[in-house]
Write an enzyme that holds these catalytic residues in place. Structure first.
Site, PDB file in Angstrom:
ATOM      1  N   HIS A 498      57.110 -58.249  11.641  1.00 21.55           N
ATOM      2  CA  HIS A 498      58.190 -57.333  12.030  1.00 21.55           C
ATOM      3  C   HIS A 498      59.562 -57.881  11.598  1.00 21.55           C
ATOM      4  O   HIS A 498      60.320 -57.211  10.890  1.00 21.55           O
ATOM      5  CB  HIS A 498      58.141 -57.147  13.558  1.00 21.55           C
ATOM      6  CG  HIS A 498      59.215 -56.270  14.116  1.00 21.55           C
ATOM      7  ND1 HIS A 498      58.973 -54.993  14.562  1.00 21.55           N
ATOM      8  CD2 HIS A 498      60.545 -56.465  14.294  1.00 21.55           C
ATOM      9  CE1 HIS A 498      60.092 -54.452  14.992  1.00 21.55           C
ATOM     10  NE2 HIS A 498      61.070 -55.327  14.837  1.00 21.55           N
ATOM     11  N   GLU A 499      59.843 -59.106  12.010  1.00 14.19           N
ATOM     12  CA  GLU A 499      61.159 -59.672  11.679  1.00 14.19           C
ATOM     13  C   GLU A 499      61.303 -59.865  10.175  1.00 14.19           C
ATOM     14  O   GLU A 499      62.392 -59.713   9.618  1.00 14.19           O
ATOM     15  CB  GLU A 499      61.377 -61.002  12.414  1.00 14.19           C
ATOM     16  CG  GLU A 499      61.366 -60.897  13.937  1.00 14.19           C
ATOM     17  CD  GLU A 499      62.321 -59.854  14.490  1.00 14.19           C
ATOM     18  OE1 GLU A 499      63.338 -59.559  13.833  1.00 14.19           O
ATOM     19  OE2 GLU A 499      62.039 -59.313  15.579  1.00 14.19           O
ATOM     20  N   HIS A 502      62.646 -56.751   8.716  1.00 13.02           N
ATOM     21  CA  HIS A 502      64.110 -56.639   8.837  1.00 13.02           C
ATOM     22  C   HIS A 502      64.784 -57.474   7.745  1.00 13.02           C
ATOM     23  O   HIS A 502      65.765 -57.052   7.133  1.00 13.02           O
ATOM     24  CB  HIS A 502      64.576 -57.157  10.196  1.00 13.02           C
ATOM     25  CG  HIS A 502      64.371 -56.203  11.334  1.00 13.02           C
ATOM     26  ND1 HIS A 502      64.831 -54.903  11.305  1.00 13.02           N
ATOM     27  CD2 HIS A 502      63.773 -56.360  12.540  1.00 13.02           C
ATOM     28  CE1 HIS A 502      64.515 -54.306  12.449  1.00 13.02           C
ATOM     29  NE2 HIS A 502      63.865 -55.160  13.218  1.00 13.02           N
ATOM     30  N   HIS A 505      64.688 -55.776   4.400  1.00 14.80           N
ATOM     31  CA  HIS A 505      65.711 -54.721   4.382  1.00 14.80           C
ATOM     32  C   HIS A 505      67.062 -55.325   3.976  1.00 14.80           C
ATOM     33  O   HIS A 505      67.752 -54.815   3.093  1.00 14.80           O
ATOM     34  CB  HIS A 505      65.768 -54.082   5.780  1.00 14.80           C
ATOM     35  CG  HIS A 505      66.839 -53.049   5.964  1.00 14.80           C
ATOM     36  ND1 HIS A 505      67.116 -52.490   7.187  1.00 14.80           N
ATOM     37  CD2 HIS A 505      67.707 -52.477   5.107  1.00 14.80           C
ATOM     38  CE1 HIS A 505      68.100 -51.619   7.062  1.00 14.80           C
ATOM     39  NE2 HIS A 505      68.474 -51.592   5.809  1.00 14.80           N
TER      40      HIS A 505
HETATM   41 ZN   LIG Z   1      63.100 -54.927  15.164  1.00 16.57          ZN
END
Ligand SMILES: [Zn+2]
Length: 705
Positions: A498-499, A502, A505
């Site tokens: 998940h991280e 980010h 991105h």
């Molecule tokens: Zn998040």
């Protein structure tokens, strides 16, 4: 004491710096923030930055930024895109440089003196931001360009960034009469006080006003050894040595609800939890809620919206409260249906065991655990053997390489802020440089709890050249022991992916203007992160990275199957309690009559309207719904599942091709990440997917369809 001394020294230094120009310039030479960073890739020279550098650097940076703003407003030429919008967009470089180091470190590697610095600079920064956002001369110039934006020969990105700046100011009240601006300021001021009070009350009711103290060993029946040990440790810290303490913090409460065979104690603990700030004492939040709702409604109307939800969602991907209601209710129906089925199954267990009661909310965790054991018994310790930190890292690098061709090179030569933080150079498939990523895995003193991704430097353009991102992800994963490497739970692996999403991105973000490059609305921001979780859970990918840390054997099909089952288990409750809270949030912020007479009656009506069953309590009841009454998620609690719909639908685009690493979609998704600030969220998404997102893939993934 150390704290006090340092604060004195630091503020003394700031004062001194103002009084003595000559001395200041000498100090400036030594302050790394005032020099160009000659480090590899321009990463912060962590080894040279000292705590005493921050305040003088922030002070100077604010002054420089003010000068830049004054230069814009003082320009007697007609306002143009270049002398106003672009000048504003590129201003504040030093401020970004300093805060880009300070705030990430204050989360990942803080101490008393760093926190003291934060307390000193936060109000300075707030004041500075207010000075800019309430500067009428600056707004006047922006408005002039905005009003003529379509006749100035601007390209679409120039129009977009102009519009975004204009909206920022308008949403802060720049278009209001002076009288209304004053009303707005007083509303904002009262709201921030109320939010603070709400949060403080909740903190007191969570940490101080309730604990379950057990002094009879018999009352521990059913609890696993590690849970008992933790409770004994907690007891010690509360001065109850020799007893066991359970608190309302979830890591303490949930295992008790899950395993304790003492039904009366489960009820006592859970009641303590769901009655927080609803006990009619000085920490009661009901009156605060009434006033917050009233003020938010007033503010929204002042700014030209029908209600607070409209005001908030206007700049989100969803655009309107109606769209949010529609999506929440469409998930709600199947979720509550499944929850009701699970209630029946759990009641059957109760009856079978010869008990004579109806399942209540404090029984859910306990009986769902029994139900799970009946359906599939998963041994969490066994699972962990396949998910060493090294394996998880390999898994991520593998996925990102298959999708985007990226390579991650560990760079021990780059400066770091702590010996445990690792630096990686991120290279494109052709070996060219994309950026730098720091990773910091384990808990320690001075690190905030949880996991997050941020950056020391965001990608931008300077003099036409791209300045790449220096990102960082910080986690609090299980540490290695003397005889085993760090072995992660599957939840931790998911968090890592998940991280990392980010971070990707941030690494990919591209665009000529800082205000829009990589900037996405709140209900879009979890798409890049959550989509990565899908690859972590794919059997095909697990077979590659999930290998036994001792034998190297890949994870068995049987264990994968159990994990797959666990993803679909208890979703009626998980989604139900979330959606109930998200709908309660929406109901509060789309009121026909903002004058709520009775908070509890309002909450009950809201939950009755959707048909919430008594066995489930909303994930947050009103009096402790901090996300919406003291955090920044009012009319925005929906965003987590909105993003879940997006990420599952987006991942489905890959799956539909029969290749989860489909390069064509990978290229399109990369483009989405690069250009996500350049247009409205739904437009960007449609460009990737060819159509609007569908709810079906999420319902299927969660076993609701
Ligand atoms: Zn998040």
């Amino acid at each position: 004491m150390r704290n006090l001394i340092l604060v004195t020294i630091i503020s003394g230094f700031a004062l001194f710096a103002c009084q003595n120009q000559k001395k200041q310039s000498e100090n400036n030479m030594e302050n790394p923030f005032f020099n160009e960073w000659k480090t590899t890739f321009g990463v912060p020279p962590f080894n040279e930055i000292k705590e005493e550098h921050y305040i003088p650097a922030v002070t100077e940076a604010i002054e420089q930024n003010q000068d830049e703003i004054e230069k814009i407003t003082g320009n007697t030429d007609d306002p143009t895109f270049g002398n106003t919008i672009l000048a504003l967009d590129k201003s504040g470089e030093l401020l970004d440089k300093v805060t880009g180091v300070f705030f990430p470190l204050n989360s990942a590697n803080t101490n008393d003196s760093m926190q003291a610095i934060a307390r000193e600079i936060s109000p300075m920064l707030t004041r500075h931001r207010d000075n800019i956002s309430m500067n009428p001369a600056l707004f006047g110039k922006i408005k002039e360009i905005y009003d003529k934006r379509n006749s100035l020969g601007l390209n679409d990105q120039q129009i977009r960034v102009t519009t975004k700046y204009y909206e920022d100011f308008v949403r802060n009240g720049a278009n209001l009469s002076e009288e209304n601006q004053e009303i707005l300021s007083s509303i904002n001021e009262e709201l921030s006080k109320l939010s603070l009070q709400f949060g403080e009350n909740l903190l007191a009711e969570t940490n101080k006003n309730f604990k379950l103290v057990i002094d009879d060993e018999e009352d521990l029946t059913g609890l696993p050894e590690d849970v008992i040990m933790r409770a004994a440790e907690d007891a010690k810290s509360f001065g109850e040595e020799g007893k066991w303490v359970f608190t309302l913090a979830k890591p303490s409460m949930i295992p008790f609800l899950r395993f304790s065979e003492k039904r009366n104690l489960r009820e006592k603990l859970y009641r303590g939890y769901f009655m927080r700030c609803n006990n009619g004492n000085e920490y009661d939040n009901k009156e605060i809620i009434k006033r917050i709702i009233e003020l938010r409604d007033k503010r929204a109307k002042l700014l030209g919206f029908n209600n607070h939800a409209e005001y908030i969602i206007d700049v989100n991907m969803a655009k309107t409260p109606e769209a949010v209601y529609d999506f929440l209710l469409r998930l709600w129906e199947p979720a509550i249906k499944m929850a009701k089925q699970d209630v029946k199954k759990m009641q059957a267990i109760i009856d079978r065991e010869g008990e004579n009661f109806e399942l209540q909310s404090w029984d859910w965790w306990y009986y769902i655990e029994k139900l799970r054991k009946e359906q599939f018994d998963i041994n969490e310790e066994e699972v962990k053997q396949y998910f060493s930190l090294k394996n998880a890292k390999n898994g991520i690098f593998y996925v990102v390489n298959r999708l985007y061709g990226l390579n991650f090179l560990k760079r021990d030569d780059l400066p770091t802020y702590h010996s445990e933080a690792e630096a990686y150079e991120v290279q494109e498939a052709d070996g060219s440089h994309l950026g730098v990523l720091y990773m910091d895995f384990h808990p320690r003193d001075g690190k905030r709890v949880g996991a997050w991704s941020t950056s020391f430097r965001d990608a931008s353009y300077k003099d036409g050249e791209r300045v790449p991102t220096i990102g960082t992800i910080v986690m609090n994963f299980t540490r290695p022991t003397d005889d085993a490497p760090a072995l992660l739970s599957f939840e931790e692996v998911t968090t890592f992916f998940h991280e990392f999403g980010h971070a990707l991105h941030g690494l990919f973000a591209d665009g000529p203007y800082d205000r829009t490059a990589g900037r996405v609305p709140r209900d879009f921001v979890e798409l890049p992160s959550q989509i990565m979780e899908n690859w972590a859970a794919e059997p095909e990918v697990m077979k590659v990275y999930a290998r036994h840390h001792e034998t190297g054997e890949p994870i068995s099909d049987e264990l994968i199957e159990k994990l797959q089952k666990s993803f679909k288990f208890n979703q009626g409750f998980i989604m139900g309690e979330y959606l109930a809270a998200a709908l309660l949030d929406m109901d509060y912020h789309t009121p026909e009559n903002p004058d709520i007479a009775d908070v509890l009656a309002f909450e009950k009506q809201s939950m009755d309207n959707i048909g919430l069953i008594p066995e489930i309590i909303p994930r947050y009841r009103s009096t402790y719904f901090a996300h919406i009454f003291s955090g920044g998620y009012s009319a925005g609690y929906y965003v987590y599942y909105w993003a879940s719909v997006l990420d599952t639908d987006a991942f489905n685009a890959f799956k539909e091709t029969g290749d989860i690493f489909n390069r064509e979609y990978a290229a399109k998704f990369r483009e989405l990440l690069e250009k996500c600030g350049s247009d409205e969220g739904m437009e960007i998404y449609r460009k990737f997917r060819g159509k609007e997102p569908s709810l079906e893939p999420l319902l299927k993934k969660r076993g609701l369809k």
